[in-house]
Each structure stands twice: as structure tokens, then as C-alpha cells.
Design an enzyme around this catalytic site. Sequence first.
Site, PDB file in Angstrom:
ATOM      1  N   GLU A  95      77.659  47.559  -2.002  1.00 25.89           N
ATOM      2  CA  GLU A  95      76.563  46.680  -1.569  1.00 25.89           C
ATOM      3  C   GLU A  95      75.267  47.455  -1.356  1.00 25.89           C
ATOM      4  O   GLU A  95      74.179  46.931  -1.613  1.00 25.89           O
ATOM      5  CB  GLU A  95      76.950  45.926  -0.296  1.00 25.89           C
ATOM      6  CG  GLU A  95      77.972  44.813  -0.507  1.00 25.89           C
ATOM      7  CD  GLU A  95      79.406  45.304  -0.572  1.00 25.89           C
ATOM      8  OE1 GLU A  95      79.625  46.522  -0.390  1.00 25.89           O
ATOM      9  OE2 GLU A  95      80.305  44.468  -0.813  1.00 25.89           O
ATOM     10  N   HIS A 128      85.251  37.457   7.025  1.00 25.06           N
ATOM     11  CA  HIS A 128      84.846  36.529   5.961  1.00 25.06           C
ATOM     12  C   HIS A 128      84.233  35.266   6.556  1.00 25.06           C
ATOM     13  O   HIS A 128      84.306  34.199   5.973  1.00 25.06           O
ATOM     14  CB  HIS A 128      86.051  36.134   5.096  1.00 25.06           C
ATOM     15  CG  HIS A 128      86.618  37.246   4.274  1.00 25.06           C
ATOM     16  ND1 HIS A 128      87.362  38.257   4.808  1.00 25.06           N
ATOM     17  CD2 HIS A 128      86.525  37.517   2.947  1.00 25.06           C
ATOM     18  CE1 HIS A 128      87.726  39.100   3.846  1.00 25.06           C
ATOM     19  NE2 HIS A 128      87.223  38.680   2.707  1.00 25.06           N
TER      20      HIS A 128
END
Lengths: 343, 321
Positions: free
Chosen positions: B58, B125
Site C-alpha cells: 500500500e 476489515h
Amino acid sequence: MVQTVIEPTSAGDVSATRDLYIKAYRFMLLARVLDDKLASLYRAGKILGGVFLGRGQEALSVSIGVGLRERDIFAPLIRDMAGRLAFNESVLDAARTFLGSSLGPMRGRDGNIHRGRPKEGQLAMISHLGAMISVVNGGLFARRMRGIKGTVGVACCGDGSTSTGSFHEAMNQAAIEKLPLVMVVADNQYAYSTPTERQFACRSLVDRAVGYGIPGYEVDGTNLTACLNVVGEAIARARAGEGPQLVVANLLRLCGHGEHDDAQYIEPKLKASDLGRDCMKLAEAYLTQQSWADAATLSKWRAEAVQKVEEATAAAQREPGPDPFAENYWAALSTENLLEGNE
Amino acid sequence: MSITYLEAIREAQAKALRDDPRVFIYGQDVGAFGGAFKATKGLAKEFPGRVLDAPIAEDAMAGLAIGAALEGMRPILEMQFADFSTVAFNQIVNQAATMFWRTNISCPITVRLPCGGTAGGGPFHSQTMEAIYAHYPGLVVLTPATVEDAYSMLLEAVAIDDPVIFCEHKFLYYHLKADSLPTEALPVGKARIARVGRDLTLVTYSAMVHESLAAADELLSEGWEVEVVDLRSVKPLDTDTVIASVARTGRLLCVGEAWPWGGVTAEVITRVVCEGYDLLDAPPQRLNAKDTPVPYHPNLWSAHRPTARSIAAAARKVLQR
């Protein structure tokens, strides 16, 4: 296809070799003189914030600057004055940023080594240096999407930044995308005060190239000829479409991390070793030995460098600092209608 | 025809790719696979070379987008889950967000963050990240609550010259539907009155808009008329619309799915108290998720975040003062 910058093979190449060496040396000299001047100004209390010098790393740094062309991308490290000047930075930009002039590229908003002109290919580093590499990748990636060919990007860091996650992420990314990235690591034996044995456990950082599936080169960072050859070749290979290249230079920082640091931690035996040789003195000896410059020429070049540096630092000191009321310093977005009030 | 919130996000990206050659999409599994949630379904085929799989990196994904933006591109980054954007946090807040202020060159990247809880998502998540990004100067933070806003605000995000954090809510992906895509929309920076009422102003955003509307239905059966303000963008925050509503109702409740410390609900209350203290007939209140990681089990998850029932309970406390 692979071109080496210096390695004369015929009589005709000798003058090109000499011209490049002299050009590189003179940028090294200009950088050394400017760095020394900034150190003096720092000690005189004229510079706020840090002053970080490239002393001992000029041969490596300048080899990048003279190898780059207009439209290339350069993400320097904090010891790359020589490379910046040889690429396209003016002495005045450097002086203005260290001295807080509102007329410099950072306008007093950021200082010292955190300067750049991204539109001209000089990225303005953030302190988390490993994070600059993927930004260079992005520039190269965009150019490929737009069909622009023949440009390269060079990112620089020291041994310390190679320990960061962002270094690894970006090297792997460049390798996957086969981007024309040249990663130059100046292994100067210390990251601030931390010696390399507390930084990495591989034989040499160049071994990391194998893991990324890219070529790696190791070079004596005190030797200008070697640096011009190796960095020049890496840039040429990247430019020829051969993907990312890793260059690891072995050298020693001949100063503190910054001018606030007396660097007592540097081992005397390292200073006395080949790593501790001053690349400037070696280059001057080589110029003399090759009869490319005599003592009078060397002192004339030095005087010219001093003149440029004195003019720029004097001018920058006369310039106004930023006035908090004169322009909108408090707008962090370019889209004015999305700014919140600063009441 | 009916279109979901998720399909609206896909359609907005397709339109951006079609209309602007500077746009590309970069993220994990976004290429031939079409993304973990299928937000880029079919786009790699329709726009060859412009919808590209990224390695699980990322930080480097965001760095690449920033470098490309400096070259004049308009990258859209898909973080597979908002939670994973913490790995790119340095690039987003120190590199992208400071770029214009430091160098006078804008950095137009759009970072899509699939946010918020769904039952079973668990601690890594399910996060909502708007508050920490809004804290940093130099970022625009959007939190669309409707299919129409998901579409129009994503297109606007790509057009904005500054870095935009686009918080799309996973809970809304499939069940929220509209008849058609909008042809016009409120601009970014303007809040929307989602429901008109005279007794209480309920300020919220993203998925909590729908919980709040359900709470307002429940409260109507008890005779309370609740006005629901959908912020749409949390930075910039439309203080004027909020204060104008509080001027009508005299009471304020702020609801957010994020954690309670600091954050959007605290910011809204601060602004109302500082600028409109005299408008209030009762102390303003707020309702957030509990101050723990987001739980996995549905029983715990549904008690962790605000729901229509807990919002209605919080509203009664403000209304009955």
C-alpha cells in the site's frame, strides 16, 4: 547498447572522458564550497533548522547529476548537493531554502534539504526518505502510460533507508513494472549514529538486488572515475529499457549527520581506511596526475566556486523572509472553495 | 432499471476512464479479477493498460499514485479495505497532503477506501477512517451515503485537484439501490437535509444516515419530528447547514460509526457549541461505536456500532431534556 561513460578505448574518447571528469569535479567543488559556507552560516546562527552536508559523498552524488538529462527525475538524499547542482538546481535555490528566503522554491514553508521543483524533475523530499522511491516510480509509470520514452529516474538513500518497508515495497514495485529506476544507495557506514552491523545482516546491500530480480553494482564511492563509470552505466542501462538498477556505493560520511552532530561515534579505524579517503582530494590528485589541471587551474576553479557561493548566499541573506500576512500561507488545498475557514 | 451503490462506484470509474485519458486505476486484484468487491468489474478489459493490479504494497501504491499525479495523471487508488490504508498512511498524510502547500503543485489522487463494518468482518476489515484523514491538512474527505452521491462524488473526487479520501461504505454496497444514476448533484462541501423535522437535528454521514432515518421513523410514531442532516463530506464540513438546522430545532445529536475519541461527531458538536451555543435548548449529544476494536461475531458487532434502536434511545434523551 550498454554505454560506459568513462573508459577510453580510443584517442577520440580521451577528451570526452577528460571533459566529463572536469565537469563533474567542478560541480563537486561547487557543492563542497557551498556546503562549507552553509556550515559557517549555521555556526554563525544565520540558519535555523538543520544543515546536512555531503562531505565525502560528492563523487557518487555528482555522478548521478552529470548522468541525468533534462526531463529525467531525481529524488536526492540529504547529502546530494553535488548531484542537485549538476542536474539542474541553482546555487541560489539552495541558499534561499537554507536561509529562509521567501523567494526560494519552498517560500519559507519548508527548509534546508527539503527543497525541490517537481515540475523540473527535482522531487522535494519528505523526511521519510524511503517513501520517495515509489514517487519516482509513479513519475516513470505515468510517462510510460503517456508514451514518453527515454527518460529515467534516480532515487537516492543511505544504508539506513534500506531498512524501511517503503524501500522494499518500491524496489519490488519497480522490478515488477520494469521501470527505468536507478536506485543509488550511499552506504556511508552510519545511519545517524547507528553502524551498519545494527542496520543489516547481509554481506553487502547490493546482494538485495538478487531478491528483486534486478542488476546490482557495487562501487568505491570515493573514486570519481569508478562512480562515473558505474552510475553512468546503470543510468544508460535503465535508459535503454533494461529495467531497474541498484547501485551501492561504499564510502564514509566525513562530517556529522548534521552540523549539530560531532560524530564522535565514527570509528577512527574507518576514518583511516580507504573508505575514509576524501573523494575531492583523490579527484584533485587524479586531475594533476593526468595533467588535466595544474595547481593554478585548481585554485582558479576554487575561486570561481567561492565567488558563485558568496554571491548567492549574500543575495539570499538580503531577501525578505516570509510574511505571515502577505500571502495565503494557511491554505493547504489548491481548490479554494473546499478550504475551511481559518478563523 | 435498478443500480446499487457498488455499481454506481463502478459506473463512475468507467465514466472517468472514458472521459479523461489521465485517469487510471491501481490496486490489489483490480485488474482482470475486477476487485475484491467487483468495483472494477470488466474495466481492465474495457480500458486496456489503465486498470492495473498492484503488489500487496500500500505504501508503494500510494507513492506511485502521487508520482503519477505530479506528472499530470489522475490516479484512482483502490485500497482493498480501508483498514489496509494504514500501511500507506505516511504517503497519504506526509507526501500527498503536504505536496501543494510545500511545492505549490497540486496532487490530484483519489484514494478509495471500502469502509465500515459488515457482520463477520472483524477488527481488520471493518474500520472507518474518515476522522484520522480529516485531521490532516491538505486532504478532502468524502463519505457518500446514497447511490447518487457514490456516483457523483466519486466523479467529483477525480476532478478535484487535491488528494481526496473517498470513504465508500461496504454495508451499502449491495442493498442500497437507486432507479438511475444522477445527472446533477450537490457539490462536494454541501450537506443534504435527508429528512425534514422540527424537534431535533440528527447530524450523520455514510451508512449511519440510513440507521438515523430508521430511528427518525421510530421517533415519529412517538410524535417527534427529527431532521436528519447527511454531511456527505466530512472535510470540508458544512457547518452552515448544520447550524441552520439547529437554529430550527434547538437540539443536536451527532451519530458516527467511527470510534468516539475526537473525530467527526466531536468536531460537529464543537462547532455548534462554539458558534451557536445560544441556539441550543439542551446539551448536544453524540453516539459513536464503542471504544474497542470492531468485533467479529454478529451479536457483538451489532452492539458495537450505533443502530436505529440505539440512535432512537440517544435521541430521546436529547428530546426529553
